[in-house]
Design a protein around this motif. Structure first.
Motif, PDB file in Angstrom:
ATOM      1  N   LEU A 170      59.909   9.057  45.112  1.00  0.00           N
ATOM      2  CA  LEU A 170      60.059  10.481  44.819  1.00  0.00           C
ATOM      3  C   LEU A 170      61.208  10.667  43.842  1.00  0.00           C
ATOM      4  O   LEU A 170      62.245  10.010  43.954  1.00  0.00           O
ATOM      5  N   SER A 171      61.008  11.585  42.899  1.00  0.00           N
ATOM      6  CA  SER A 171      62.027  11.870  41.898  1.00  0.00           C
ATOM      7  C   SER A 171      62.482  13.312  42.004  1.00  0.00           C
ATOM      8  O   SER A 171      61.662  14.217  42.226  1.00  0.00           O
ATOM      9  N   LEU A 172      63.793  13.532  41.845  1.00  0.00           N
ATOM     10  CA  LEU A 172      64.279  14.908  41.813  1.00  0.00           C
ATOM     11  C   LEU A 172      63.769  15.621  40.572  1.00  0.00           C
ATOM     12  O   LEU A 172      63.493  16.813  40.598  1.00  0.00           O
ATOM     13  N   VAL A 173      63.672  14.891  39.470  1.00  0.00           N
ATOM     14  CA  VAL A 173      63.134  15.439  38.233  1.00  0.00           C
ATOM     15  C   VAL A 173      61.617  15.316  38.266  1.00  0.00           C
ATOM     16  O   VAL A 173      61.079  14.225  38.449  1.00  0.00           O
ATOM     17  N   ASP A 174      60.929  16.456  38.103  1.00  0.00           N
ATOM     18  CA  ASP A 174      59.467  16.435  38.055  1.00  0.00           C
ATOM     19  C   ASP A 174      58.986  17.568  37.160  1.00  0.00           C
ATOM     20  O   ASP A 174      59.778  18.143  36.392  1.00  0.00           O
ATOM     21  N   ASN A 175      57.715  17.902  37.243  1.00  0.00           N
ATOM     22  CA  ASN A 175      57.148  18.948  36.379  1.00  0.00           C
ATOM     23  C   ASN A 175      57.776  20.312  36.622  1.00  0.00           C
ATOM     24  O   ASN A 175      57.772  21.187  35.744  1.00  0.00           O
ATOM     25  N   ASP A 176      58.319  20.499  37.811  1.00  0.00           N
ATOM     26  CA  ASP A 176      58.910  21.799  38.157  1.00  0.00           C
ATOM     27  C   ASP A 176      60.440  21.813  38.089  1.00  0.00           C
ATOM     28  O   ASP A 176      61.055  22.870  38.190  1.00  0.00           O
ATOM     29  N   THR A 177      61.043  20.631  37.920  1.00  0.00           N
ATOM     30  CA  THR A 177      62.502  20.530  37.934  1.00  0.00           C
ATOM     31  C   THR A 177      62.979  19.707  36.742  1.00  0.00           C
ATOM     32  O   THR A 177      62.616  18.531  36.615  1.00  0.00           O
ATOM     33  N   SER A 178      63.774  20.323  35.880  1.00  0.00           N
ATOM     34  CA  SER A 178      64.299  19.620  34.710  1.00  0.00           C
ATOM     35  C   SER A 178      65.485  18.739  35.117  1.00  0.00           C
ATOM     36  O   SER A 178      66.037  18.871  36.212  1.00  0.00           O
ATOM     37  N   LEU A 179      65.886  17.849  34.214  1.00  0.00           N
ATOM     38  CA  LEU A 179      67.046  16.996  34.462  1.00  0.00           C
ATOM     39  C   LEU A 179      68.287  17.849  34.687  1.00  0.00           C
ATOM     40  O   LEU A 179      69.093  17.570  35.584  1.00  0.00           O
ATOM     41  N   GLU A 180      68.444  18.887  33.870  1.00  0.00           N
ATOM     42  CA  GLU A 180      69.615  19.752  33.989  1.00  0.00           C
ATOM     43  C   GLU A 180      69.644  20.450  35.352  1.00  0.00           C
ATOM     44  O   GLU A 180      70.696  20.540  35.994  1.00  0.00           O
ATOM     45  N   GLN A 181      68.492  20.931  35.795  1.00  0.00           N
ATOM     46  CA  GLN A 181      68.420  21.592  37.095  1.00  0.00           C
ATOM     47  C   GLN A 181      68.727  20.616  38.229  1.00  0.00           C
ATOM     48  O   GLN A 181      69.417  20.959  39.188  1.00  0.00           O
ATOM     49  N   ALA A 182      68.189  19.418  38.102  1.00  0.00           N
ATOM     50  CA  ALA A 182      68.405  18.402  39.140  1.00  0.00           C
ATOM     51  C   ALA A 182      69.877  18.034  39.258  1.00  0.00           C
ATOM     52  O   ALA A 182      70.390  17.814  40.359  1.00  0.00           O
ATOM     53  N   MET A 183      70.572  17.971  38.117  1.00  0.00           N
ATOM     54  CA  MET A 183      71.986  17.609  38.144  1.00  0.00           C
ATOM     55  C   MET A 183      72.849  18.759  38.648  1.00  0.00           C
ATOM     56  O   MET A 183      73.844  18.542  39.347  1.00  0.00           O
ATOM     57  N   GLU A 184      72.483  19.973  38.314  1.00  0.00           N
ATOM     58  CA  GLU A 184      73.269  21.137  38.726  1.00  0.00           C
ATOM     59  C   GLU A 184      73.085  21.452  40.208  1.00  0.00           C
ATOM     60  O   GLU A 184      73.991  21.983  40.863  1.00  0.00           O
ATOM     61  N   ASN A 185      71.900  21.131  40.759  1.00  0.00           N
ATOM     62  CA  ASN A 185      71.601  21.461  42.159  1.00  0.00           C
ATOM     63  C   ASN A 185      71.182  20.220  42.928  1.00  0.00           C
ATOM     64  O   ASN A 185      70.273  20.265  43.758  1.00  0.00           O
ATOM     65  N   SER A 186      71.854  19.116  42.653  1.00  0.00           N
ATOM     66  CA  SER A 186      71.417  17.831  43.192  1.00  0.00           C
ATOM     67  C   SER A 186      71.383  17.791  44.722  1.00  0.00           C
ATOM     68  O   SER A 186      70.430  17.279  45.312  1.00  0.00           O
ATOM     69  N   SER A 187      72.404  18.333  45.373  1.00  0.00           N
ATOM     70  CA  SER A 187      72.446  18.297  46.846  1.00  0.00           C
ATOM     71  C   SER A 187      71.277  19.056  47.458  1.00  0.00           C
ATOM     72  O   SER A 187      70.587  18.552  48.359  1.00  0.00           O
ATOM     73  N   LYS A 188      71.055  20.261  46.965  1.00  0.00           N
ATOM     74  CA  LYS A 188      69.983  21.097  47.502  1.00  0.00           C
ATOM     75  C   LYS A 188      68.610  20.474  47.253  1.00  0.00           C
ATOM     76  O   LYS A 188      67.775  20.395  48.167  1.00  0.00           O
ATOM     77  N   ILE A 189      68.374  20.020  46.032  1.00  0.00           N
ATOM     78  CA  ILE A 189      67.065  19.461  45.688  1.00  0.00           C
ATOM     79  C   ILE A 189      66.821  18.142  46.419  1.00  0.00           C
ATOM     80  O   ILE A 189      65.717  17.891  46.914  1.00  0.00           O
ATOM     81  N   LEU A 190      67.850  17.302  46.534  1.00  0.00           N
ATOM     82  CA  LEU A 190      67.692  16.040  47.252  1.00  0.00           C
ATOM     83  C   LEU A 190      67.356  16.280  48.720  1.00  0.00           C
ATOM     84  O   LEU A 190      66.492  15.607  49.287  1.00  0.00           O
ATOM     85  N   THR A 191      68.021  17.247  49.337  1.00  0.00           N
ATOM     86  CA  THR A 191      67.728  17.575  50.739  1.00  0.00           C
ATOM     87  C   THR A 191      66.290  18.048  50.898  1.00  0.00           C
ATOM     88  O   THR A 191      65.586  17.627  51.826  1.00  0.00           O
ATOM     89  N   LEU A 192      65.833  18.894  49.982  1.00  0.00           N
ATOM     90  CA  LEU A 192      64.462  19.404  50.038  1.00  0.00           C
ATOM     91  C   LEU A 192      63.449  18.291  49.828  1.00  0.00           C
ATOM     92  O   LEU A 192      62.433  18.199  50.537  1.00  0.00           O
ATOM     93  N   LYS A 193      63.696  17.417  48.853  1.00  0.00           N
ATOM     94  CA  LYS A 193      62.775  16.330  48.559  1.00  0.00           C
ATOM     95  C   LYS A 193      62.717  15.329  49.704  1.00  0.00           C
ATOM     96  O   LYS A 193      61.671  14.726  49.967  1.00  0.00           O
ATOM     97  N   ALA A 194      63.851  15.130  50.384  1.00  0.00           N
ATOM     98  CA  ALA A 194      63.884  14.174  51.494  1.00  0.00           C
ATOM     99  C   ALA A 194      62.913  14.558  52.597  1.00  0.00           C
ATOM    100  O   ALA A 194      62.373  13.700  53.295  1.00  0.00           O
ATOM    101  N   LYS A 195      62.659  15.855  52.738  1.00  0.00           N
ATOM    102  CA  LYS A 195      61.700  16.317  53.739  1.00  0.00           C
ATOM    103  C   LYS A 195      60.302  15.776  53.480  1.00  0.00           C
ATOM    104  O   LYS A 195      59.503  15.626  54.406  1.00  0.00           O
ATOM    105  N   LEU A 196      60.012  15.496  52.197  1.00  0.00           N
ATOM    106  CA  LEU A 196      58.667  15.059  51.830  1.00  0.00           C
ATOM    107  C   LEU A 196      58.443  13.569  52.033  1.00  0.00           C
ATOM    108  O   LEU A 196      57.310  13.099  51.965  1.00  0.00           O
ATOM    109  N   LEU A 197      59.519  12.832  52.265  1.00  0.00           N
ATOM    110  CA  LEU A 197      59.400  11.371  52.346  1.00  0.00           C
ATOM    111  C   LEU A 197      58.496  10.912  53.482  1.00  0.00           C
ATOM    112  O   LEU A 197      57.805   9.892  53.344  1.00  0.00           O
ATOM    113  N   LEU A 198      58.501  11.634  54.593  1.00  0.00           N
ATOM    114  CA  LEU A 198      57.729  11.204  55.761  1.00  0.00           C
ATOM    115  C   LEU A 198      56.318  11.771  55.803  1.00  0.00           C
ATOM    116  O   LEU A 198      55.565  11.520  56.755  1.00  0.00           O
ATOM    117  N   GLN A 199      55.936  12.532  54.788  1.00  0.00           N
ATOM    118  CA  GLN A 199      54.580  13.110  54.757  1.00  0.00           C
ATOM    119  C   GLN A 199      53.537  12.052  54.393  1.00  0.00           C
ATOM    120  O   GLN A 199      53.797  11.133  53.636  1.00  0.00           O
TER     121      GLN A 199
END
Length: 352
Positions: A323-352
């Protein structure tokens, strides 16, 4: 279900410890799995803090110089007779990239201070350096005298001084240091695969600078008590590894291996069902032995699932899920500025 989280830092945004916290937080919101988190490093930036956490080492502060000789507050971590020092603390790369005027002197100051306090076993993390002085700066801080063609001592040698070294005096140098060098690269001291040609351009060197630095590294090697021309890893941290090894010897090890042994990583992997790892950017360089690759290999060795969650993923496949924080809906700049929030949200998807 038992989950083991073993990530590297997301360089420029989150430390390894913060990455662990975000992933664990996300998973705990969707699962009651038993989670064990171990902040990790492959020997690059963050290595000292990770090892200190494992060894329960205490911080020791002192004043030292940065790569441009500015006085800063430096930290190392100590336990028993050992000091864990990360060269990036004093000699780390900065926004200003002027490798010809950069020195590793501050790292030498940290080592000298540690030894003066009785910590003669030095574990030196060699990632994130901003200089390419072959370790001359650090050796100078440890009492080695480098002389120019006029016989004058060169204080705090910098990259530009290497080609003007015509004599070296080791008589007054600090003695009896037992070094372990934590390397995440295997580059030579000089040559096409050496410190100058491979790393100096990233630190501000132009083509002429690279040639001068490489010639200077050859010059230093000619004066070292131990020839390091064929030592793998000697080019780490702008040749800092090779310079110190050429005088003091020691053990050059993978930072990953040092941390693995310290925390009994393989035992933790064997006791887990899913291993989660990641880094700031996963690409082809990852396959050259970076942390997520090493973790995926160990997971495969013991038949465990391995999930990789990184800041960005560039045309590479390791593990069972990525899984990548950067995807079609999240730019590199957004991922770097909100890394904690986005990483926490993405981590929820790991077990799906």
């Amino acid at each position: 279900m038992k989950i083991l989280i073993v990530p590297d830092s997301f360089k420029g945004t989150l430390t390894s410890k913060q990455v662990c916290e975000c992933i664990a937080n996300g998973i705990s919101q969707v699962s009651d799995a038993e989670i064990t988190a171990v902040p990790f490093s492959d020997g690059g930036e963050g290595f000292a803090e990770c090892l200190a956490d494992i060894c329960k080492a205490k911080p020791l502060y002192t004043t030292c110089s940065d790569i441009y000789s500015k006085q800063i507050k430096g930290v190392m971590y100590t336990y028993e007779k050992t000091a864990i020092i990360e060269c990036a603390v004093a000699s780390g790369i900065q926004k200003k990239k002027d490798v010809m005027n950069a020195t590793s002197y501050g790292t030498g100051e940290l080592i000298k201070h540690a030894v003066s306090k009785g910590f003669t076993n030095i574990i030196l993390g060699l990632g994130g350096s901003g200089c390419c002085d072959g370790g001359a700066g650090a050796l100078s801080a440890l009492g080695v005298e480098f002389k120019n063609n006029s016989g004058e001592i060169i204080p705090s040698p910098k990259g530009k001084d290497l080609s003007n070294i015509y004599g070296v005096n080791f008589k007054n140098s600090v003695k009896h240091i037992d070094f372990t060098y934590a390397c995440d690269v295997k580059n030579a001291y000089f040559g096409k695969n050496g410190a100058a040609y491979v790393f100096a351009p990233q630190k501000g060197a132009n083509k002429d600078d690279v040639i001068k630095l490489d010639e200077g590294l050859k010059m230093i090697n000619a004066f070292l008590p131990n020839d390091v021309s064929h030592v793998k890893g000697a080019g780490a941290a702008g040749g800092l590894c090779g310079g110190l090894y050429g005088v003091y010897g020691g053990k050059i090890c993978s930072g990953f291996d040092i941390l693995s042994q310290a925390c009994s990583l393989e035992e933790k992997i064997k006791a887990s069902d899913i291993i989660i790892t990641g880094e700031g950017k996963t690409d082809k360089q990852t396959l050259m032995g970076k942390l997520p690759y090493e973790i995926s290999c160990l997971a495969a060795k013991y038949g465990k699932k391995c999930y990789v969650i990184s800041g960005s993923i560039d045309n590479v496949k390791i593990g069972d899920k990525m899984l990548s924080l950067v995807d079609n809906d999240t730019s590199l700049e957004q991922a770097m500025e909100n890394s904690s929030k986005i990483l926490t949200l993405k981590a929820k998807l790991l077990l799906q």
